[in-house]
Design a protein around this motif. Structure first.
Motif, PDB file in Angstrom:
ATOM      1  N   ASP A  58       0.630   3.959  -3.032  1.00 30.92           N
ATOM      2  CA  ASP A  58       0.249   5.737  -2.683  1.00 30.92           C
ATOM      3  C   ASP A  58       1.569   6.089  -2.989  1.00 30.92           C
ATOM      4  O   ASP A  58       0.899   7.358  -3.662  1.00 30.92           O
ATOM      5  CB  ASP A  58       0.470   5.566  -0.720  1.00 30.92           C
ATOM      6  CG  ASP A  58       0.064   7.251  -0.887  1.00 30.92           C
ATOM      7  OD1 ASP A  58      -1.825   7.090  -1.280  1.00 30.92           O
ATOM      8  OD2 ASP A  58       0.204   7.859   0.232  1.00 30.92           O
TER       9      ASP A  58
ATOM     10  N   ARG B 127       0.204   6.558  -6.851  1.00 30.25           N
ATOM     11  CA  ARG B 127      -0.486   7.285  -7.220  1.00 30.25           C
ATOM     12  C   ARG B 127      -0.790   9.179  -7.040  1.00 30.25           C
ATOM     13  O   ARG B 127      -0.781   9.716  -8.041  1.00 30.25           O
ATOM     14  CB  ARG B 127      -2.046   7.010  -6.646  1.00 30.25           C
ATOM     15  CG  ARG B 127      -2.056   5.896  -6.369  1.00 30.25           C
ATOM     16  CD  ARG B 127      -3.451   5.711  -5.636  1.00 30.25           C
ATOM     17  NE  ARG B 127      -3.108   5.798  -4.503  1.00 30.25           N
ATOM     18  CZ  ARG B 127      -2.787   4.425  -3.405  1.00 30.25           C
ATOM     19  NH1 ARG B 127      -3.152   3.572  -4.180  1.00 30.25           N
ATOM     20  NH2 ARG B 127      -2.749   4.489  -2.459  1.00 30.25           N
ATOM     21  N   THR B 128       0.627   8.999  -6.452  1.00 33.40           N
ATOM     22  CA  THR B 128       0.850  10.383  -6.155  1.00 33.40           C
ATOM     23  C   THR B 128       2.262  10.962  -7.685  1.00 33.40           C
ATOM     24  O   THR B 128       1.951  12.767  -7.734  1.00 33.40           O
ATOM     25  CB  THR B 128       1.313  10.971  -5.024  1.00 33.40           C
ATOM     26  OG1 THR B 128       2.404   9.760  -4.184  1.00 33.40           O
ATOM     27  CG2 THR B 128       0.325  10.514  -3.529  1.00 33.40           C
TER      28      THR B 128
ATOM     29  N   TRP C 108       0.731  -1.149   0.101  1.00 31.37           N
ATOM     30  CA  TRP C 108       0.062  -0.053  -0.181  1.00 31.37           C
ATOM     31  C   TRP C 108       0.657   0.827   0.056  1.00 31.37           C
ATOM     32  O   TRP C 108       0.243   2.205  -0.716  1.00 31.37           O
ATOM     33  CB  TRP C 108      -1.188   0.102   0.987  1.00 31.37           C
ATOM     34  CG  TRP C 108      -1.854   1.024   0.827  1.00 31.37           C
ATOM     35  CD1 TRP C 108      -2.190   2.376   2.283  1.00 31.37           C
ATOM     36  CD2 TRP C 108      -3.075   1.618   0.121  1.00 31.37           C
ATOM     37  NE1 TRP C 108      -2.730   2.870   1.524  1.00 31.37           N
ATOM     38  CE2 TRP C 108      -3.650   2.708   0.504  1.00 31.37           C
ATOM     39  CE3 TRP C 108      -3.460  -0.273  -0.504  1.00 31.37           C
ATOM     40  CZ2 TRP C 108      -4.975   2.644  -0.396  1.00 31.37           C
ATOM     41  CZ3 TRP C 108      -4.743   0.863  -1.497  1.00 31.37           C
ATOM     42  CH2 TRP C 108      -5.003   1.740  -1.046  1.00 31.37           C
ATOM     43  N   TYR C 109       1.663   1.785   0.522  1.00 34.39           N
ATOM     44  CA  TYR C 109       2.706   2.282   0.894  1.00 34.39           C
ATOM     45  C   TYR C 109       3.569   2.637  -0.952  1.00 34.39           C
ATOM     46  O   TYR C 109       2.971   3.768  -0.915  1.00 34.39           O
ATOM     47  CB  TYR C 109       3.973   2.036   1.762  1.00 34.39           C
ATOM     48  CG  TYR C 109       5.086   2.583   2.011  1.00 34.39           C
ATOM     49  CD1 TYR C 109       5.633   4.188   1.701  1.00 34.39           C
ATOM     50  CD2 TYR C 109       6.671   2.507   1.157  1.00 34.39           C
ATOM     51  CE1 TYR C 109       6.368   5.613   2.087  1.00 34.39           C
ATOM     52  CE2 TYR C 109       7.918   3.814   1.039  1.00 34.39           C
ATOM     53  CZ  TYR C 109       7.555   4.421   0.960  1.00 34.39           C
ATOM     54  OH  TYR C 109       8.462   5.669   1.606  1.00 34.39           O
TER      55      TYR C 109
END
Length: 265
Positions: A151, A154-155, A147-148
């Motif tokens: 994330d 995505r950014t 997930w890290y």
């Protein structure tokens, strides 16, 4: 598996571990302090772990153990699915391309196994409780690791800063975490796959833990020393629980027939 299929599997090993997969090359970056990728050594290592241990190693397994193809295909399809999930959750198209290539190559492996009379048998599930105990903390840890990375993917948007063959490394690291979490659970439940899955999990955890220790502040690292050591210990425990390679199906009966003939003589 046909001879052509085994040759294809060896070519697939070189494809993913050397060029254009860069698996072994990216794995080696953790040991090179002065390099262009020094600031993201752990991120490079995660790419190398996925392409070398989750992809190239299973193809090599199939080449040398052609009758043991179903665990290989299961792992390849699991990695393919993880790449697609990584692409979806990381807002990145690159892993879809990797998944497409890997999926096509796994189908080629499946096709080459058909003429050899490889039979599909429904998975025989049986819980290995020590492995299940090891899988329970691995599920949230590798999920958080994934997930890290996703994330960050995505950014960063559509212009990734760290890539191979135009594919962003961050969603691939996320896919690796997804694969490791799922493979940990499958390893505890599916006996025929434990030799392969245990080998992949042990090498993957050891490589990642070492890269986090060598480069705690590099991109892709957990940057927590005790977590790096825990990954190393976890990989060691998986290795100690991994069974040795059994004789391939179809070899033992012929030996028995030979022994019977010798006894009759």
């Amino acid at each position: 598996m046909t001879v052509g299929g085994r040759i294809f599997a060896v070519i697939a090993v070189l494809f993913w571990a050397v060029l254009p997969g860069f698996g072994l090359i990216d794995l080696s970056t953790m040991f090179v302090e002065e390099s262009f990728f020094a600031e993201v050594a752990a991120l490079e290592t995660s790419w190398g772990v996925l392409t070398t241990f989750a992809v190239a190693l299973p193809f090599g397994w199939a080449a040398f153990r052609p009758r043991d193809v179903w665990p290989v295909l299961a792992l390849l399809w699991l990695t393919t699915a993880a790449l697609l999930v990584g692409a979806l959750l990381g807002f990145s198209l690159g892993p879809v391309i990797m998944a497409g290539v890997l999926g096509a190559m796994s189908l080629g492996l499946l096709w080459s196994a058909r003429p050899a009379g490889t039979r599909f048998e429904p998975p025989r599930l049986s819980v290995d409780w020590p492995l299940l105990v090891l899988a329970l903390p691995a599920l949230p840890f590798w999920s958080a690791y994934a997930w890290y990375a996703l994330d960050i993917s995505r950014t960063t948007g559509s212009e990734p800063e760290y890539w191979t063959m135009g594919i962003d490394h961050w969603p691939v690291q996320g896919a690796l975490g997804i694969m490791l979490a799922a493979a940990s659970l499958l390893n505890a439940l599916w006996p025929p796959a434990r030799a392969l899955l245990g080998t992949v999990l042990a090498f993957s955890a050891a490589s990642l833990g070492l890269s986090w220790l060598l480069g705690p502040e590099t991109g892709g690292s957990v940057d927590v020393q005790w977590l790096a050591i825990a990954a190393l210990v976890w990989g060691l425990l998986i290795a100690l629980r991994t069974p040795g390679l059994p004789s391939e199906p179809g070899t033992q009966p012929s030996k028995r027939r030979l022994n019977l003939r010798s006894t009759a003589a």
